[in-house]
Design a protein around this motif. Structure first.
Motif, PDB file in Angstrom:
ATOM      1  N   UNK A 135       0.857  -1.181   0.000  1.00  0.00           N
ATOM      2  CA  UNK A 135       0.000   0.000   0.000  1.00  0.00           C
ATOM      3  C   UNK A 135       0.893   1.230   0.000  1.00  0.00           C
ATOM      4  N   UNK A 136       0.507   2.210  -0.769  1.00  0.00           N
ATOM      5  CA  UNK A 136       1.232   3.465  -0.779  1.00  0.00           C
ATOM      6  C   UNK A 136       0.324   4.563  -0.227  1.00  0.00           C
ATOM      7  N   UNK A 137       0.891   5.583   0.370  1.00  0.00           N
ATOM      8  CA  UNK A 137       0.050   6.681   0.882  1.00  0.00           C
ATOM      9  C   UNK A 137      -0.653   7.412  -0.236  1.00  0.00           C
ATOM     10  N   UNK A 138      -1.746   8.092   0.093  1.00  0.00           N
ATOM     11  CA  UNK A 138      -2.462   8.905  -0.893  1.00  0.00           C
ATOM     12  C   UNK A 138      -1.622  10.095  -1.326  1.00  0.00           C
ATOM     13  N   UNK A 139      -0.799  10.603  -0.406  1.00  0.00           N
ATOM     14  CA  UNK A 139       0.076  11.730  -0.702  1.00  0.00           C
ATOM     15  C   UNK A 139       1.221  11.723   0.307  1.00  0.00           C
ATOM     16  N   UNK A 140       2.252  12.497  -0.003  1.00  0.00           N
ATOM     17  CA  UNK A 140       3.377  12.654   0.909  1.00  0.00           C
ATOM     18  C   UNK A 140       3.713  14.138   1.038  1.00  0.00           C
ATOM     19  N   UNK A 141       4.286  14.542   2.195  1.00  0.00           N
ATOM     20  CA  UNK A 141       4.447  13.722   3.387  1.00  0.00           C
ATOM     21  C   UNK A 141       3.098  13.425   4.039  1.00  0.00           C
ATOM     22  N   UNK A 142       3.012  12.327   4.769  1.00  0.00           N
ATOM     23  CA  UNK A 142       1.760  11.902   5.395  1.00  0.00           C
ATOM     24  C   UNK A 142       1.539  12.714   6.666  1.00  0.00           C
ATOM     25  N   UNK A 143       0.487  13.511   6.685  1.00  0.00           N
ATOM     26  CA  UNK A 143       0.146  14.292   7.873  1.00  0.00           C
ATOM     27  C   UNK A 143      -1.108  13.718   8.526  1.00  0.00           C
ATOM     28  N   UNK A 144      -1.561  14.382   9.570  1.00  0.00           N
ATOM     29  CA  UNK A 144      -2.675  13.863  10.362  1.00  0.00           C
ATOM     30  C   UNK A 144      -4.015  13.909   9.642  1.00  0.00           C
ATOM     31  N   UNK A 145      -4.087  14.606   8.507  1.00  0.00           N
ATOM     32  CA  UNK A 145      -5.316  14.653   7.725  1.00  0.00           C
ATOM     33  C   UNK A 145      -5.426  13.498   6.739  1.00  0.00           C
ATOM     34  N   UNK A 146      -4.377  12.712   6.604  1.00  0.00           N
ATOM     35  CA  UNK A 146      -4.403  11.577   5.681  1.00  0.00           C
ATOM     36  C   UNK A 146      -5.465  10.575   6.130  1.00  0.00           C
ATOM     37  N   UNK A 147      -6.215   9.962   5.205  1.00  0.00           N
ATOM     38  CA  UNK A 147      -7.238   8.975   5.596  1.00  0.00           C
ATOM     39  C   UNK A 147      -6.662   7.840   6.452  1.00  0.00           C
ATOM     40  N   UNK A 148      -7.457   7.390   7.399  1.00  0.00           N
ATOM     41  CA  UNK A 148      -7.096   6.245   8.243  1.00  0.00           C
ATOM     42  C   UNK A 148      -8.054   5.111   7.913  1.00  0.00           C
ATOM     43  N   UNK A 149      -7.613   4.224   7.025  1.00  0.00           N
ATOM     44  CA  UNK A 149      -8.452   3.102   6.583  1.00  0.00           C
ATOM     45  C   UNK A 149      -7.604   1.824   6.616  1.00  0.00           C
ATOM     46  N   UNK A 150      -7.337   1.290   7.786  1.00  0.00           N
ATOM     47  CA  UNK A 150      -6.503   0.100   7.877  1.00  0.00           C
ATOM     48  C   UNK A 150      -7.293  -1.180   7.631  1.00  0.00           C
ATOM     49  N   UNK A 151      -6.562  -2.275   7.430  1.00  0.00           N
ATOM     50  CA  UNK A 151      -7.172  -3.579   7.189  1.00  0.00           C
ATOM     51  C   UNK A 151      -6.892  -4.581   8.311  1.00  0.00           C
ATOM     52  N   UNK A 152      -5.924  -4.313   9.156  1.00  0.00           N
ATOM     53  CA  UNK A 152      -5.505  -5.283  10.171  1.00  0.00           C
ATOM     54  C   UNK A 152      -6.120  -4.981  11.532  1.00  0.00           C
ATOM     55  N   UNK A 153      -6.143  -5.991  12.389  1.00  0.00           N
ATOM     56  CA  UNK A 153      -6.820  -5.881  13.682  1.00  0.00           C
ATOM     57  C   UNK A 153      -6.177  -4.860  14.603  1.00  0.00           C
ATOM     58  N   UNK A 154      -4.854  -4.775  14.582  1.00  0.00           N
ATOM     59  CA  UNK A 154      -4.169  -3.831  15.460  1.00  0.00           C
ATOM     60  C   UNK A 154      -4.511  -2.395  15.076  1.00  0.00           C
ATOM     61  N   UNK A 155      -4.325  -2.062  13.805  1.00  0.00           N
ATOM     62  CA  UNK A 155      -4.608  -0.701  13.365  1.00  0.00           C
ATOM     63  C   UNK A 155      -6.086  -0.358  13.517  1.00  0.00           C
ATOM     64  N   UNK A 156      -6.965  -1.330  13.243  1.00  0.00           N
ATOM     65  CA  UNK A 156      -8.401  -1.099  13.472  1.00  0.00           C
ATOM     66  C   UNK A 156      -8.651  -0.722  14.926  1.00  0.00           C
ATOM     67  N   UNK A 157      -7.990  -1.420  15.846  1.00  0.00           N
ATOM     68  CA  UNK A 157      -8.183  -1.128  17.274  1.00  0.00           C
ATOM     69  C   UNK A 157      -7.700   0.275  17.612  1.00  0.00           C
ATOM     70  N   UNK A 158      -6.662   0.743  16.938  1.00  0.00           N
ATOM     71  CA  UNK A 158      -6.146   2.080  17.200  1.00  0.00           C
ATOM     72  C   UNK A 158      -7.071   3.160  16.636  1.00  0.00           C
ATOM     73  N   UNK A 159      -7.648   2.910  15.467  1.00  0.00           N
ATOM     74  CA  UNK A 159      -8.636   3.854  14.932  1.00  0.00           C
ATOM     75  C   UNK A 159      -9.855   3.911  15.850  1.00  0.00           C
ATOM     76  N   UNK A 160     -10.293   2.738  16.315  1.00  0.00           N
ATOM     77  CA  UNK A 160     -11.411   2.708  17.265  1.00  0.00           C
ATOM     78  C   UNK A 160     -11.066   3.462  18.539  1.00  0.00           C
ATOM     79  N   UNK A 161      -9.812   3.341  18.975  1.00  0.00           N
ATOM     80  CA  UNK A 161      -9.378   4.070  20.161  1.00  0.00           C
ATOM     81  C   UNK A 161      -9.428   5.575  19.962  1.00  0.00           C
ATOM     82  N   UNK A 162      -9.063   6.031  18.782  1.00  0.00           N
ATOM     83  CA  UNK A 162      -9.147   7.463  18.503  1.00  0.00           C
ATOM     84  C   UNK A 162     -10.592   7.952  18.518  1.00  0.00           C
TER      85      UNK A 162
END
Length: 296
Positions: A135-162
């Motif tokens: 996977x490549x980022x939508x744009x660089x440099x990656x800032x906090x406005x970049x979409x957060x759309x993960x596929x794995x359980x760990x990253x999903x849990x972190x998005x849910x935490x946010x």
């Protein structure tokens, strides 16, 4: 400050919790295993249990507090506890543990009137680190406005935490700051790990060619504790330079051809933008692998 630090026995926590204690804060490590540091109090807590979490935040920190006229309250919570990546436990366990523990910590902290919560989110929220295939980022440099759309359980849990953190902040009005922490590096790991990264930059593509020295992470947490009034914010946390010896231009040409570049970048500048932390917190990372290894 009187601080409850969850996960103080983990890779990052075992550096950051003592660092905060060294600054004069009273730090209690809420973890399943003790840290064993003389400046930090250990308290065994299962954060997936709501009652244990609430009791830890509502309770005493040290025996000395028995001599006070009344029990003091915690001034801040630093929540680092988590299953720290995929493939350490089944995906269901990773997700459930991280989501439940974050919910319990935030619920207890906000209802007990803790005025500051700093919690560990992750670089993985951007969906690149643990993606299946490339996977490549939508744009660089990656800032906090970049979409957060993960596929794995760990990253999903972190998005849910946010999402959970933002919701608790909205109903409480307290300061809740999330740290999207990049790959944590301890000082001894420069000599152990980075020669391979310098030889083969492709090894770092899943981390956006970035890293965070654990000493600079400690300073980031300190700045979050010191700066009040931001409400809910998330911050990328990385060192200022790339984790590879090639230049930013060479990385773009080799790995990010066709990816939008939204601003000019320095020769060695990280693709994991930390401008927001600099501007709002006054944080500037100080360390680099270049202090230990030559780029040549």
């Amino acid at each position: 400050m009187r601080i409850l630090f969850t996960g103080g026995s983990g890779k990052a926590g075992r550096h950051v919790a003592p660092y905060l204690a060294g600054l004069g804060h009273q730090v209690t490590n809420a973890d399943l295993v003790p840290l064993g540091h003389p400046a930090v109090t250990d308290l065994r807590v299962d954060l997936t249990d709501a009652g244990e979490t609430w009791s830890a935040l509502a309770g005493l920190a040290t025996m000395d507090e028995l001599d006070l006229p009344e029990k003091p309250s915690y001034d801040a919570v630093v929540h680092f506890a988590a299953v720290p990546r995929i493939l350490l436990a089944p995906d269901t366990t990773t997700y459930a543990t991280n989501v439940l523990s974050t919910y319990h910590v935030l619920e207890a902290a906000t209802r007990l009137g803790v005025r500051k919560v700093v919690f560990a989110s992750s670089e993985t929220t951007y969906g690149i680190c643990f993606a299946q295939g490339e996977r490549r980022p939508d744009y660089v440099p990656v800032d906090e406005e970049h979409p957060t759309v993960p596929e794995d359980s760990y990253a999903m849990s972190k998005v849910a935490g946010e999402v959970t953190a933002r919701s608790f902040q909205a109903r409480s009005g307290l300061d809740v700051y999330g740290l999207r922490i990049n790959n944590v590096i301890e000082p001894h790991e420069y000599a152990e790990l980075f020669p391979a990264y310098l030889a083969d930059p492709a090894l770092r593509r899943r981390n956006l060619f970035a890293y965070i020295d654990v000493r600079d992470l400690g300073r980031m947490v300190e700045r979050c504790l010191a700066v009040d009034g931001l409400g809910y914010e998330v911050f990328n946390v990385a060192n200022a330079d790339l984790s590879v010896a090639v230049t930013a231009q060479e990385v773009r040409e080799r790995f990010y051809e066709g990816v939008e570049q939204r601003r000019e970048m320095g020769r060695d500048e990280t693709f994991y933008a930390v401008d927001k932390a600099r501007e709002l917190l006054g944080w500037t990372p100080e360390h680099s692998w270049r202090e230990v290894l030559s780029a040549g």
